[in-house]
Design an enzyme around this catalytic site. Sequence first.
Site, short mmCIF file in Angstrom:
data_model
loop_
_atom_site.label_atom_id
_atom_site.label_comp_id
_atom_site.label_asym_id
_atom_site.label_seq_id
_atom_site.Cartn_x
_atom_site.Cartn_y
_atom_site.Cartn_z
N LYS A 110 3.25 -15.07 4.18
CA LYS A 110 3.45 -16.21 3.18
C LYS A 110 5.08 -16.29 2.98
CE LYS A 110 2.10 -18.69 -0.30
NZ LYS A 110 1.28 -20.05 0.28
N ASP A 124 -2.68 -18.39 2.97
CA ASP A 124 -3.66 -19.09 2.12
C ASP A 124 -4.45 -20.29 3.09
OD1 ASP A 124 -1.22 -20.26 2.27
OD2 ASP A 124 -1.38 -21.21 0.41
N ASP A 161 -5.96 -6.85 4.96
CA ASP A 161 -7.09 -6.18 4.14
C ASP A 161 -7.92 -7.44 3.78
OD1 ASP A 161 -8.98 -4.42 3.15
OD2 ASP A 161 -7.38 -3.58 1.68
N ASP A 202 -11.97 -9.14 5.46
CA ASP A 202 -13.26 -9.23 4.79
C ASP A 202 -13.74 -10.57 5.22
OD1 ASP A 202 -13.14 -6.36 4.28
OD2 ASP A 202 -13.06 -6.84 2.15
N TYR A 233 0.86 -1.22 0.09
CA TYR A 233 -0.07 -0.05 0.04
C TYR A 233 0.75 1.26 0.11
CZ TYR A 233 -4.16 -2.55 0.68
OH TYR A 233 -5.10 -3.69 0.67
#
Length: 377
Positions: free
Chosen positions: A187, A220, A244, A248, A137
């Site tokens: 990750k 994941d 982010d 959700d 970002y």
Amino acid sequence: MRSHTLAVLPGDGVGPEVTRAALTVLDAAQERFGFSIERTEVPLGADHYLSTGELLPNDTVTALAHHDAILFGAIGSPRVAPGILERGIILALRGAMRQAINLRPVRLYPGVPTPISGLTPDRCDLVIVRENTEGAYVAQGSTVHRGTPAQVAVQESVNTWYAVERAVDFAYRLASVRRKRLTLCHKTNVLVEAGKLWTAVMESVGERYPDVETDYVHVDAMCMHLPVSPERFDVVVTDNLFGDIVTDLGAVLQGGLGVAASGNLNIDGTGTSMFEPIHGSAPDIAGRGWANPAGACLSLSLLLGHLGEGEAAAAVEAATAAVLAGMPAMAGKGMGASTSELGERIARAVTTGETDAGPVARLECSLMEQLATMLAG
């Protein structure tokens, strides 16, 4: 009397509606718990941009920095190209106010429907701590050979020890006042260099918190574990982009985007923290009274906890949860009441400790109270 100052940024779409509902709840909390909050409305958003060409003027940044907290509605309008308002206001505010942490609770309240079959409230109560200033970002990147078949886009992700350490230390502190479990989500098998930095910071900071148990999960795998076994997690710390996305998914578990709250926290006194529901501006339903104000009210509860008003924070959370439990749907006209009516119901529950269904039950392990405890410490 304890006093605070609040900047109110209603924004676009349903933002003004849910913000008004949250302020109605704030009125009730002030009266019951004996503090005052002086409010200043700031007209940032699509209307202001289209009429003035301004996104986030320097004098507005200066004014916001002199407030104790910011209550934010929503940003985004079909009249403005995607990314202009989001980057020019939301991301710019996070940077200007040095909001190092994005804090998102994932809690399923009793009586709230979830699409996850068999999930019960006792299994779903965690907090995701998202590093809020770096990662993908930072908006650094370039494109070469634009408009040709050889076009190449390069997008950078930045991770510094300084920013990662702030996020990780906050997550350890929060875990210390919760269930003493902290999970790093990353990750590391693909983003090797960034992963090494995050892992090293976890190990270094962890030496200061020997009572906190730690583990690691790939992002994941997190997307698999979160809906299947959310009880595995207490506090999760992760990078900006992963946070982010994962939060959700967390919002789905707890009943939808309209129920989810967040706080963008300045943790060193160099700026002002900002609290907002994570749903968007939803321009298609703006003005209809179909927006669920719960996310805004729970964000207000986080705000009160951040200000040290722990009792008020817990009461607003419990009242919101109690009203949610009596709603036939979590969004749209099926909610059984308008946005403003739901705000009034939550406010009455704060004032009286009652809803139409009976007494408001005190919630165990209130994140909002935990924030107040951390601040006091």
